[in-house]
Design a protein around this motif. Structure first.
Motif, short mmCIF file in Angstrom:
data_model
loop_
_atom_site.label_atom_id
_atom_site.label_comp_id
_atom_site.label_asym_id
_atom_site.label_seq_id
_atom_site.Cartn_x
_atom_site.Cartn_y
_atom_site.Cartn_z
N ARG A 94 0.81 -1.21 0.00
CA ARG A 94 0.00 0.00 0.00
C ARG A 94 0.85 1.27 0.00
N LYS A 119 -9.27 -6.54 -2.95
CA LYS A 119 -10.32 -5.54 -2.72
C LYS A 119 -9.75 -4.12 -2.74
N GLY A 120 -8.53 -3.99 -2.27
CA GLY A 120 -7.91 -2.67 -2.22
C GLY A 120 -7.36 -2.23 -3.58
N ASN A 385 -12.04 -6.24 9.55
CA ASN A 385 -11.89 -5.13 10.49
C ASN A 385 -12.40 -5.54 11.88
N VAL B 50 2.86 16.92 11.68
CA VAL B 50 1.64 17.46 11.10
C VAL B 50 0.90 16.37 10.34
N VAL B 54 -2.91 15.23 11.08
CA VAL B 54 -3.93 15.35 10.04
C VAL B 54 -4.55 14.00 9.75
N TRP B 58 -8.67 11.20 9.62
CA TRP B 58 -9.26 10.47 8.50
C TRP B 58 -9.71 9.11 9.02
N SER B 62 -13.95 0.21 5.49
CA SER B 62 -13.74 -1.15 5.98
C SER B 62 -13.79 -2.18 4.86
N THR B 64 -12.73 -1.71 1.32
CA THR B 64 -11.55 -1.71 0.46
C THR B 64 -10.26 -1.54 1.26
N GLY B 65 -10.39 -1.05 2.49
CA GLY B 65 -9.20 -0.81 3.28
C GLY B 65 -8.47 0.46 2.87
N LYS B 66 -9.11 1.26 2.01
CA LYS B 66 -8.48 2.51 1.57
C LYS B 66 -8.80 3.64 2.55
N HIS B 69 -10.42 10.38 2.86
CA HIS B 69 -9.91 11.68 3.27
C HIS B 69 -11.03 12.62 3.65
N TRP B 71 -12.82 14.56 7.15
CA TRP B 71 -12.58 14.84 8.57
C TRP B 71 -13.64 14.17 9.43
N LYS B 266 -1.83 -1.62 13.71
CA LYS B 266 -2.79 -0.85 12.92
C LYS B 266 -2.15 -0.34 11.63
N ILE B 267 -0.87 -0.02 11.69
CA ILE B 267 -0.19 0.42 10.46
C ILE B 267 -0.16 -0.75 9.48
N PRO B 270 -3.95 -2.37 6.93
CA PRO B 270 -3.39 -1.12 7.38
C PRO B 270 -4.49 -0.12 7.71
#
Lengths: 396, 302
Positions: A94, A119-120, A385, B50, B54, B58, B62, B64-66, B69, B71, B266-267, B270
């Motif tokens: 990613r 999926k991503g 998730n 920063v 920021v 975001w 859940s 696509t995992g993308k 962006h 707030w 979590k990273i 991701p």
């Protein structure tokens, strides 16, 4: 300028800069567009190699003992990045805008990562006709649910292995024959379990057989009630667990140092421990086990697609599959590798269960990323998730 | 100089004019010298902070995992409402505090001995011994502790030899406390040593002349003067423990996750926005800690 004025000026300058940076960061982020992959535009032949191949791999998945020949024949120089976990693989793919960031060509994703990558939109469709050995694969590895979606292949299977029950045969007598040993208070403080959300499936698999009333048929497709029952079981298990291992070598060390006497781990660790004369025995209970199966997946923005195809073609050949299986301690997906395995190490084909009938393979529940779509027309399953969050609550 | 002479008078004159200009406007020289490092500092250091703040606002789609962006307070609300994260944050803070206290207690007598009692040669030797662990990789030291604390390890072997039962420390929070206290000790010893060494001998003599006993001198003269050193050391031990994730992963057992471990997971998930949100917790804690440390004069001892 007074001191106070200067300070105010300093702070406003900082604030302005922070604001500007924030704006840029937000702007950069939102400008990205995503598009999903489809089956069209597949290559029909493997072109001339680009001279390089960048892999994200499990350690030893391009071991020089078999990769050297490939590099020489294809002219594709391999640059490898070893990953320590499925999460790390997904994160690497990613990075840099996704799709492998224009840097990576292939990733040897396990079943708990592959659907996430599909999926991503990080991987793209692969023409399996360009990988001749694909036709030889054990049927269940040709189009498994973890790498093939709606008939579109996003890579080729490479190797697999079961998650086995391992115990110290000097300390645990009589030896366990069933997964219930891992939930038995008798073994409090002696158990080790992989630190991986996909481990929830192991508990669900156990419940599938021990508590049929829950109606679990696929440990990766759990509705809310089934999921909650599984999590409740795992929260009890947490009090029995000495170590949630992050890397299998950590689990291995805990067995070697006597800190744990039974647990879930991989065949490669059994072999390593037995080689060090640690008295351990490996069991696959008769109900079966969960297992991982790895796929070489093609990054959407792969800079060296021809080398990538050449690698997929090379690494699935029987001779190479046999070598890789014995380097890593896993099982090929190409049954034609059997005689080659025995040639390298007598009896190894049977030891790694490559010659088993289909009935054996049906007892192995291969990792796949849980998604909301249950495959039965409903969408009430808990997605990955939810699995990750529940796992944090159990182990954290 | 030689090149200038060879290049002839015009170039030499230009150089002289340039240096005169710099001499007349000292701020110009300073600006030119500092511009590059300052830009690098702002971009690399503040820029990453920063970006962290920021992206914490975001969230991740859940399916696509993308990263989406837009707030929202989603991540902070999850952090607030799920007691798992409170438990992990408190475990991390509590461990950082315990390690800091332990290191302060261990480092003070050692630093005092090094600064005021030990003869010159012994002091040098002690310095080498304190710094010696830093010559080897942090990972190597953690792995060796794992071997020491293992059930079949050196500690239990020694205990059993003395007829005592197993310590049972492997993969526990106590093991983490021991390992953390060990690996960060040098970072406490050095600032405390620096603070103690700076106390003039005459202060101690005056204290004695005025009739104060050793204990009283220590309490009312030495300790207050060494406090900035202790606080400076505590910044290291506290922040290093607060941000660590390797020790919990390698020597901690079930229920030993730190903020850093969750951030790492979590990273990888991701879910970078959530990782960023959780990572702001140690940033805020450290900010508060530094404000207090400044009040206590820690930065005078650095």
């Amino acid at each position: 300028m007074s001191k106070r004025h200067r300070r105010v000026l300093g702070w406003s300058a900082t604030a302005l800069l922070v604001g500007a940076l924030a704006f840029t960061a937000a702007g950069c982020g939102s400008s990205k567009k995503s598009s999903s992959g489809n089956g069209s535009n597949l290559p029909t032949s493997i072109g001339k190699g680009e001279g390089a191949l960048n892999l994200i791999e499990w350690p030893f998945y391009s071991d020089p003992s078999f990769a050297k020949t490939f590099e020489r024949e294809s002219g594709c120089k391999i640059h490898r990045k070893d990953a320590g976990s499925s999460n790390q693989m997904v994160a690497l793919m990613r990075a840099g805008g996704g799709g492998g960031g224009g840097q990576w060509d292939l990733v040897s994703a396990s079943g708990d990562a592959s659907l996430r990558l599909i999926k991503g939109g990080d991987v793209k469709a692969v023409n399996v006709d360009l990988v001749p050995s694909w036709k030889q694969f054990i049927p269940i590895f040709k189009s498994p649910a973890h790498n093939t979606v709606d008939g579109v292949h996003y890579g080729v299977s490479v190797q697999w292995g079961p998650n086995v029950l391992l115990y110290n045969n000097q300390k645990v007598k009589p030896g366990p024959t069933n997964w219930n040993a891992l939930y038995d208070p008798k073994y409090k403080g002696q158990i080790t379990i992989p630190n991986n959300p996909i481990q929830i499936a192991d508990a669900a698999f156990y419940l599938e057989h021990s508590k049929p009333s829950l109606g679990i048929t696929d440990p990766y497709e759990l509705n809310k009630a089934q999921f909650d029952a599984t999590i409740a079981l795992l929260k009890q298990q947490r009090h029995l667990v000495k170590l949630y291992w992050n890397y299998d070598t950590d689990g291995r060390a805990a067995f070697a140092n006597g800190d744990v006497s039974l647990g879930a781990i991989w065949p490669v660790d059994t072999l390593a421990l037995q080689a060090k004369k640690v008295p351990v025995t490996e069991v696959i209970p008769k109900e079966g086990a969960t297992g991982w199966a790895d796929t070489w997946m093609l990054a959407k923005r792969a800079p060296h697609p021809n080398c990538a195809y050449a690698w997929m073609k090379y690494v699935t050949q029987p001779q190479v599959e046999a070598k890789q299986a014995l380097v890593f301690g896993e099982t090929p997906v190409n049954p034609k590798a059997c005689p080659y395995m025995d040639k390298i190490q007598a009896g190894s084909c049977a030891k790694y269960h490559l010659n088993e009938p289909l009935a054996y393979y049906n007892t192995i529940k291969f990792w796949k990323t849980p998604i909301a779509d249950c495959g039965n027309g409903k969408s009430d399953c808990m997605d990955y998730n939810a699995w990750q969050n529940a796992w944090t609550q159990i182990t954290g | 100089m030689i090149e200038a002479a060879e290049a002839g008078p015009p170039l030499r004159r230009a150089r002289l004019r340039l240096s005169a200009a710099f001499w007349r406007r000292p701020w110009l020289k300073l600006t030119l010298l500092l511009a590059l490092p300052a830009v690098a500092f702002l971009l690399v250091y503040l820029g990453s902070l920063v970006a962290l703040f920021v992206s914490a606002f975001w969230h991740v789609d859940s399916f696509t995992g993308k990263v989406v962006h837009a707030w929202s307070w989603t991540n902070f609300s999850t952090l607030w409402h799920d007691h798992t994260y409170w438990r992990i944050a408190f475990r991390t803070l509590w461990m950082a505090a315990a390690v800091t206290l332990t290191d302060a207690v261990l480092a003070f007598p050692l630093a005092f001995f090094m600064a005021r009692v030990a003869p010159r040669r012994m002091r040098a030797l002690l310095f080498v011994l304190v710094l010696l662990p830093l010559w080897s990789s942090y990972l190597v030291r953690i792995y060796s502790w794992r071997l020491i604390l293992a059930k079949d390890g050196a500690l239990n072997w020694a205990l059993n030899g003395l007829g005592l039962p197993d310590a049972g420390l492997a993969y526990t929070n106590t093991a983490m406390w021991i390992v953390f206290s060990y690996v960060w000790l040098p970072f406490m010893v050095l600032p405390v040593y620096a603070a103690l060494e700076r106390i003039p001998e005459s202060y101690l003599e005056a204290s004695q002349d005025l009739g104060a006993r050793a204990w009283r001198t220590l309490r009312t003269v030495i300790l207050p003067l060494a406090l900035p050193g202790l606080v400076a050391g505590s910044i290291f031990t506290f922040s290093l423990t607060l941000g660590d994730f390797i020790t919990p992963a390698l020597v901690g057992g079930a229920g030993s996750s730190f903020i850093g471990n969750i951030v790492e997971t979590k990273i990888g998930q991701p879910d970078i926005p959530f990782a960023a949100a959780f990572a702001t917790v140690p940033v805020l804690v450290m900010a508060a800690y530094l404000v207090i440390a400044k009040r206590l004069g820690a930065f005078e001892a650095l």
